[in-house]
Design a protein around this motif. Structure first.
Motif, short mmCIF file in Angstrom:
data_model
loop_
_atom_site.label_atom_id
_atom_site.label_comp_id
_atom_site.label_asym_id
_atom_site.label_seq_id
_atom_site.Cartn_x
_atom_site.Cartn_y
_atom_site.Cartn_z
N GLU A 157 82.87 -33.98 81.74
CA GLU A 157 83.74 -32.93 82.28
C GLU A 157 85.07 -32.89 81.55
OE1 GLU A 157 83.62 -33.46 86.51
OE2 GLU A 157 81.75 -32.32 86.63
N ALA A 158 85.56 -34.06 81.18
CA ALA A 158 86.80 -34.10 80.41
C ALA A 158 86.62 -33.36 79.09
CB ALA A 158 87.21 -35.55 80.16
N ALA A 159 85.50 -33.59 78.45
CA ALA A 159 85.25 -32.94 77.16
C ALA A 159 85.06 -31.44 77.33
CB ALA A 159 84.03 -33.56 76.50
N ARG B 280 87.00 -26.15 90.40
CA ARG B 280 86.02 -26.19 89.31
C ARG B 280 86.76 -26.10 87.99
NH1 ARG B 280 80.95 -27.21 88.57
NH2 ARG B 280 80.61 -25.32 87.39
N SER B 281 86.30 -26.83 87.05
CA SER B 281 86.97 -26.79 85.76
C SER B 281 86.79 -25.43 85.12
CB SER B 281 86.36 -27.85 84.85
OG SER B 281 85.03 -27.48 84.56
N SER B 282 87.62 -25.15 84.14
CA SER B 282 87.57 -23.84 83.50
C SER B 282 86.25 -23.67 82.73
CB SER B 282 88.75 -23.69 82.54
OG SER B 282 88.70 -24.76 81.59
N GLY B 283 85.44 -24.71 82.73
CA GLY B 283 84.19 -24.63 81.97
C GLY B 283 83.13 -23.78 82.65
N SER B 284 83.36 -23.33 83.90
CA SER B 284 82.31 -22.57 84.59
C SER B 284 82.37 -21.11 84.17
CB SER B 284 82.47 -22.71 86.11
OG SER B 284 83.74 -22.23 86.47
N ARG B 285 81.81 -20.85 83.04
CA ARG B 285 81.80 -19.46 82.56
C ARG B 285 80.59 -18.73 83.11
NH1 ARG B 285 83.04 -22.55 77.83
NH2 ARG B 285 80.80 -22.81 77.77
N ARG B 286 79.54 -19.49 83.48
CA ARG B 286 78.30 -18.87 83.94
C ARG B 286 78.33 -18.68 85.44
NH1 ARG B 286 77.55 -22.10 79.93
NH2 ARG B 286 77.67 -23.93 81.27
N PRO B 287 77.54 -17.73 85.93
CA PRO B 287 77.43 -17.61 87.39
C PRO B 287 76.85 -18.89 87.97
CG PRO B 287 75.83 -16.20 86.29
CD PRO B 287 76.78 -16.70 85.24
N ALA C 178 65.45 -34.78 77.78
CA ALA C 178 65.97 -35.69 78.81
C ALA C 178 67.38 -35.28 79.21
CB ALA C 178 65.96 -37.13 78.27
N TYR C 179 68.15 -34.79 78.25
CA TYR C 179 69.51 -34.31 78.54
C TYR C 179 69.46 -33.14 79.52
CZ TYR C 179 74.22 -32.49 77.79
OH TYR C 179 75.50 -32.04 77.97
N ALA C 180 68.57 -32.21 79.25
CA ALA C 180 68.44 -31.05 80.14
C ALA C 180 68.01 -31.48 81.54
CB ALA C 180 67.46 -30.05 79.56
N PHE C 181 67.19 -32.51 81.63
CA PHE C 181 66.70 -32.95 82.95
C PHE C 181 67.70 -33.84 83.67
CE2 PHE C 181 62.28 -32.26 81.15
CZ PHE C 181 62.04 -31.14 81.93
N ALA C 182 68.55 -34.52 82.91
CA ALA C 182 69.43 -35.49 83.54
C ALA C 182 70.85 -34.98 83.74
CB ALA C 182 69.47 -36.78 82.70
N ARG C 183 71.35 -34.17 82.81
CA ARG C 183 72.77 -33.84 82.85
C ARG C 183 73.06 -32.39 83.17
NH1 ARG C 183 74.97 -38.55 83.10
NH2 ARG C 183 76.94 -37.44 82.85
N LEU C 184 72.06 -31.56 83.17
CA LEU C 184 72.32 -30.13 83.42
C LEU C 184 71.77 -29.76 84.79
CD1 LEU C 184 71.33 -28.71 79.91
CD2 LEU C 184 73.60 -29.32 80.74
N ARG D 289 77.67 -30.09 71.26
CA ARG D 289 78.63 -31.05 70.77
C ARG D 289 78.70 -32.27 71.70
NH1 ARG D 289 82.63 -31.04 67.05
NH2 ARG D 289 84.36 -32.44 67.57
N LEU D 290 78.69 -31.98 73.00
CA LEU D 290 78.68 -33.07 73.99
C LEU D 290 77.49 -33.98 73.75
CD1 LEU D 290 79.33 -31.42 77.48
CD2 LEU D 290 80.73 -33.08 76.28
N PHE D 291 76.33 -33.35 73.58
CA PHE D 291 75.08 -34.10 73.43
C PHE D 291 75.13 -34.96 72.17
CE2 PHE D 291 70.73 -34.04 71.55
CZ PHE D 291 70.12 -34.85 72.48
N LEU D 292 75.55 -34.37 71.07
CA LEU D 292 75.53 -35.09 69.80
C LEU D 292 76.66 -36.11 69.69
CD1 LEU D 292 74.66 -32.13 67.41
CD2 LEU D 292 73.18 -34.04 68.04
N ARG D 293 77.83 -35.77 70.24
CA ARG D 293 79.00 -36.62 70.01
C ARG D 293 79.27 -37.61 71.13
NH1 ARG D 293 81.85 -34.38 65.62
NH2 ARG D 293 80.07 -34.29 64.19
N ILE D 294 78.75 -37.34 72.31
CA ILE D 294 79.06 -38.24 73.43
C ILE D 294 77.80 -38.92 73.97
CG2 ILE D 294 79.97 -38.40 75.78
CD1 ILE D 294 81.94 -36.21 75.01
N ILE D 295 76.84 -38.12 74.38
CA ILE D 295 75.66 -38.67 75.06
C ILE D 295 74.84 -39.56 74.11
CG2 ILE D 295 73.53 -38.12 76.29
CD1 ILE D 295 75.89 -37.35 77.92
N LEU D 296 74.52 -39.05 72.93
CA LEU D 296 73.69 -39.84 72.02
C LEU D 296 74.38 -41.16 71.61
CD1 LEU D 296 71.79 -37.36 69.66
CD2 LEU D 296 71.04 -38.45 71.76
#
Lengths: 322, 311
Positions: free
Chosen positions: A214-216, B15-22, A137-143, A225-232
């Motif tokens: 984005e802040a993280a 874009r934040s510095s997090g965009s390491r990927r194309p 669900a994370y891959a479908f919703a947040r990525l 880490r985002l998934f385990l520490r923030i989203i969940l």
């Protein structure tokens, strides 16, 4: 909206007297029901509730009865000849002679074993399914990635496939893997995902503001880490709800365990109940024993339901159709 | 039905510095990793079995020996199989009885709940049967409807009616099972409809009231039309479930008396796991799948045709 007046006008309520319900300012639509309508509504509601809950009471009352008294007092609302014998038979605390004398089948049912098996199966399915579905669900919703929505639609399409259509090939597969009558065989098909679980969690993940992630990310946190520490942690409520729903569903499952879990060491309660019913004496079934067994099999779910009722009730609806 | 996508508008600048990927692939690498377990599950236990099931339906297969390709033999056999047609007929009757009554009752309960109370306890109470195993429900009613000892027959006897063999009479078996499942599902369906009722704007009712519409008129002219899309969706879910009735029949009548309750799920089960006729059983599963798909698509089309703008 048509502006024609209703052919049958309700009995006019005098507009000067405020309706008594107005006091409790509920957010219900405030069309004034005539008083008799409200009374009729409540009467109907109470009848529906009685019909809904009566069978549960009847199981309870019968489970505490003796078989010999049951026949004589079939309509007695209280237990007929109050006794705990039925439960003793279910828990295997009686000898064969005692059991037969009480109108039981005399067969031994390893109740505790089946209870343990149900717990193992339901727990394993819940843990795996919820965690792995959350990942998906994370891959479908947040990525963001090409083809995301197409892949999601394909996953979701599995909802339309009737269980028996995949049950036959899955049975063959489990057999080929040599997993018949093992817990992995019982658990695997629903261990990694169900379309519903992914859909359910995706809806909640969509609602989390992007800024938090984005802040993280700026702080250099990895996706895992985002998934385990923030989203969940942020989604603990929907995840708990899904876990309860999954657990109940797994606990109640009958068809699949019937196919692959026939042996005693993996037999679950639902399958055992079916067998208990077919073993009971044909002429005079062990009704008290049957009801005690069904009651005990349903009890964990009823308790779970009472404890988490609000959460479950509020999860029934349309996630995100607006 | 609006589809919500999670993608926020892409901010091109800063874009934040997090965009390491194309950019073209976005988060593809992470996504692939996150999807590994679910994909294993989907491919192994949904996708491959679906393809395999379709293949089995074209074979003679008894599990003990490898499948042998026989073309459309299983499907030809189906056309001439009275038991198959009986199963289809029985299942259709069951679905019509079950869904018809359940939907009417569920709408009534939902409207009552909306009008009378917000109580979670009441909503929980009507939902309870849905969360108890089918097997438990079946056994409870099996006792309550027993010919000699069942409370229902005792009460019938008290009011001077003949006791009925609910599960033993070919004419009564199927309606009885349909009613049991109405009892189990009506609360759940009511809550789904209740959720739909919450989405109807209250101002519509206020307008109707100003126009002088009474409660009945409001129900027929406002509630039902606006509920249509929700109702269609609820029906897709309940009809699909209703076609797959198995547990209740297996525990109570086991298809009897004289095949009066031999629903299609039970027939498939008996063929596959009773007679080890996996090929033929798979063929019937394929047909069931197609029927369900057809019914669902038809319902969704009707929904679109009647789409009312709830917002």
């Amino acid at each position: 909206m048509s502006t024609t007046t209703a052919p049958t006008a309700p009995p006019p309520t005098p507009p000067s007297t405020p309706a008594s319900a107005e006091v409790h300012r509920r957010p219900a639509p405030r069309s004034r029901w005539p008083r008799w309508g409200t009374v009729l509504g409540w009467v109907t509601m109470i009848v529906i509730l009685l019909i809904t809950l009566f069978p549960f009471y009847w199981m309870l009352r019968t489970a505490f009865s003796t078989n010999s008294e049951l026949a004589a007092q079939a309509a007695n609302l209280a237990p007929a000849g109050f006794t705990l014998d039925a439960f003793r038979r279910v828990f295997g605390l009686t000898t064969v002679e005692e059991s037969l004398a009480q109108g039981g089948a005399g067969g031994q049912i390893n109740f505790w074993l089946y209870l343990r098996n149900s717990v193992i199966m339901s727990t394993a399915i819940t843990v795996g399914q919820v965690f792995f579905s959350a990942m998906a669900a994370y891959a479908f919703a947040r990525l963001r990635w090409p083809g995301r929505d197409v892949v999601f639609a394909i996953f979701l399409s599995a909802l339309m496939v009737p269980g028996i259509f995949t049950a036959i090939p899955n049975f063959v597969l489990i057999k080929e893997l040599g997993l018949l009558n093992t817990f992995p065989g019982l658990v695997l098909p629903t261990f990694f995902m169900t379309p519903f679980a992914i859909f359910f969690l995706r809806q909640f993940f969509l609602g989390i503001p992007r800024e938090i992630e984005e802040a993280a990310m700026i702080d250099g946190a990895s996706r895992a880490r985002l998934f385990l520490r923030i989203i969940l942690p942020m989604s603990s409520a929907p995840i708990a709800t899904l876990a309860v729903l999954t657990y109940i569903q797994a606990w109640n499952e009958y068809f699949w365990p019937l196919l692959v879990g026939q042996e005693d060491n993996v037999r679950v309660l639902t399958v055992a109940l079916g067998i208990f019913r077919s073993q009971t004496p044909q002429g005079g079934p062990d009704w008290a024993g049957l009801m005690a067994a069904t009651l005990v099999a349903a009890l964990p779910i009823v308790l779970l339901f009472v404890a988490l009722g609000r959460r479950i009730v509020n999860s029934i609806g349309f996630t995100g159709i607006k | 039905m609006a589809v919500i996508t999670g993608a926020a508008p892409v901010a091109a600048q800063g874009r934040s510095s997090g965009s390491r990927r194309p950019r073209r692939y976005g988060d593809l690498r992470s996504a692939l990793i996150f999807l590994i377990p679910a994909t294993i599950g989907f491919v192994t236990f949904y996708l491959v079995p679906a393809v395999r099931g379709a293949w089995f339906s074209l074979t003679e297969y008894s599990v003990l020996t490898p499948p042998v390709y026989v073309g459309l033999d299983n499907y030809e056999r189906m056309v001439q199989d009275p038991l198959f047609w009986n199963a289809m007929k029985v299942t259709t009757y069951y679905v019509l009885m079950n869904i018809g009554l359940q939907t009417v009752l569920a709408i009534a309960i939902a409207v009552l709940m909306q009008r009378l109370t917000r109580s979670t306890i009441i909503r929980g109470a009507v939902l309870l049967p849905y969360f108890v195993a089918n097997v438990v429900v079946a056994l409870a009613w099996f006792f309550m409807l027993d010919f000699q000892m069942g409370i229902v027959n005792v009460l019938l006897d008290r009011i001077g009616m003949e006791p009925q063999a609910f599960f033993g009479d070919p004419a009564l078996g199927l309606p009885t099972i349909a009613l049991i499942n109405v009892w189990r599902h009506m609360g759940y369906t009511a809550l789904l409809i209740f959720a739909g009722l919450q989405m109807i704007d209250r101002q519509v009712y206020e307008a109707a009231e100003i126009d002088g519409a009474g409660p009945w008129r409001q129900f027929w002219s406002v509630t039902l039309p606006l509920l249509r899309p929700v109702l269609a969706l609820v029906l897709v879910v309940t009809v699909t479930g209703s076609f797959q009735i198995f547990d209740t029949v297996a525990v109570t009548t086991d298809g009897g008396p004289i095949d009066a309750t031999r629903v299609v799920y039970l027939y498939i089960y008996t063929l596959a796991f009773g007679q080890l006729d996996f090929g033929y059983a798979s063929a019937i599963s394929v047909v069931l799948f197609l029927v369900l798909l057809g019914v669902a698509l038809l319902q969704l089309r009707l929904m679109r045709a009647n789409d009312s703008d709830t917002n």
